[in-house]
Design an enzyme around this catalytic site. Sequence first.
Site, PDB file in Angstrom:
ATOM      1  CB  SER A 208      -0.946  -0.043   1.203  1.00  0.00           C
ATOM      2  OG  SER A 208      -1.952   0.925   1.074  1.00  0.00           O
ATOM      3  CG  ASN A 209      -0.339   4.698  -1.352  1.00  0.00           C
ATOM      4  OD1 ASN A 209      -0.987   5.511  -0.702  1.00  0.00           O
ATOM      5  ND2 ASN A 209      -0.850   4.059  -2.396  1.00  0.00           N
TER       6      ASN A 209
END
Length: 225
Positions: free
Chosen positions: A33-34
């Site tokens: 993810s980020n």
Amino acid sequence: IERILEKKDLEGKNVLITAGPTREYLDPVRFISNRSSGKMGFALAEEAYKRGAKVTLISGPVNIQTYASIEIINVETASQMYDVVKRIKDEHDILIFSAAVADFRPKDFKSTKIKKDQLENFYIELEKNPDILRYAGETKKNGQIIVGFSAETENIVENSQKKLYEKNADLIVANNVLQEGAGFDVDTNIVTLVSKDKIIELPKLSKKEVASKIFDFIVDYLCKK
Ligand code: CTP
Ligand code: CA
């Protein structure tokens, strides 16, 4: 007084906004993810709602509460976000893609937990996710307004202009993510609005103020063309 002065210039408009990060799963317990918090997308949704729009927010996993009158569709993966956008985009007049969509996802999803026993090193092969903004641009309906964001660390304006044309957007909100007070998980943002014939550099503003500037530009300029 504030009530009377409130602009209702989005009355009658259907606004679609994507927000937050996506999660790209490797196995049932792990994902890539980020750092996106979703704050910019939620600020846009709230601004549009206050200005009279009917708002649908497609959001990746975030920790934000908002007005009950904003319809939220929760998704996790880029592919789920893409499917929802595909299904409902034609009902909308203004589409804003503020989500930090993962560009890549693991090529193979393992339906049981990956075990470390037999592994000294672990390699993950990634494949490209669909580009949701590009798809919306390619299939843009007459009169629809499409806004993208652009996270850059160099050649901000040039790279954003390239995205504007390649994705057939009407506006790119360019973001220098290395600048202090911009980008991920802060309440402020420093952006440049890049359209086909205007480049507007905004100072450091709250995400709420940035949202208001973006809708001012859409209403005063893009809707009039
Ligand atoms: N975007 C999207 N779907 C993707 C990737 C990006 O809809 N799979 C959208 C983002 O929501 C944003 C815009 O495209 O509005 C630009 O995203 P950005 O990450 O800055 O650019 P990319 O086109 O992904 O290119 P790169 O990351 O290589 O700069
Ligand atoms: Ca990207």
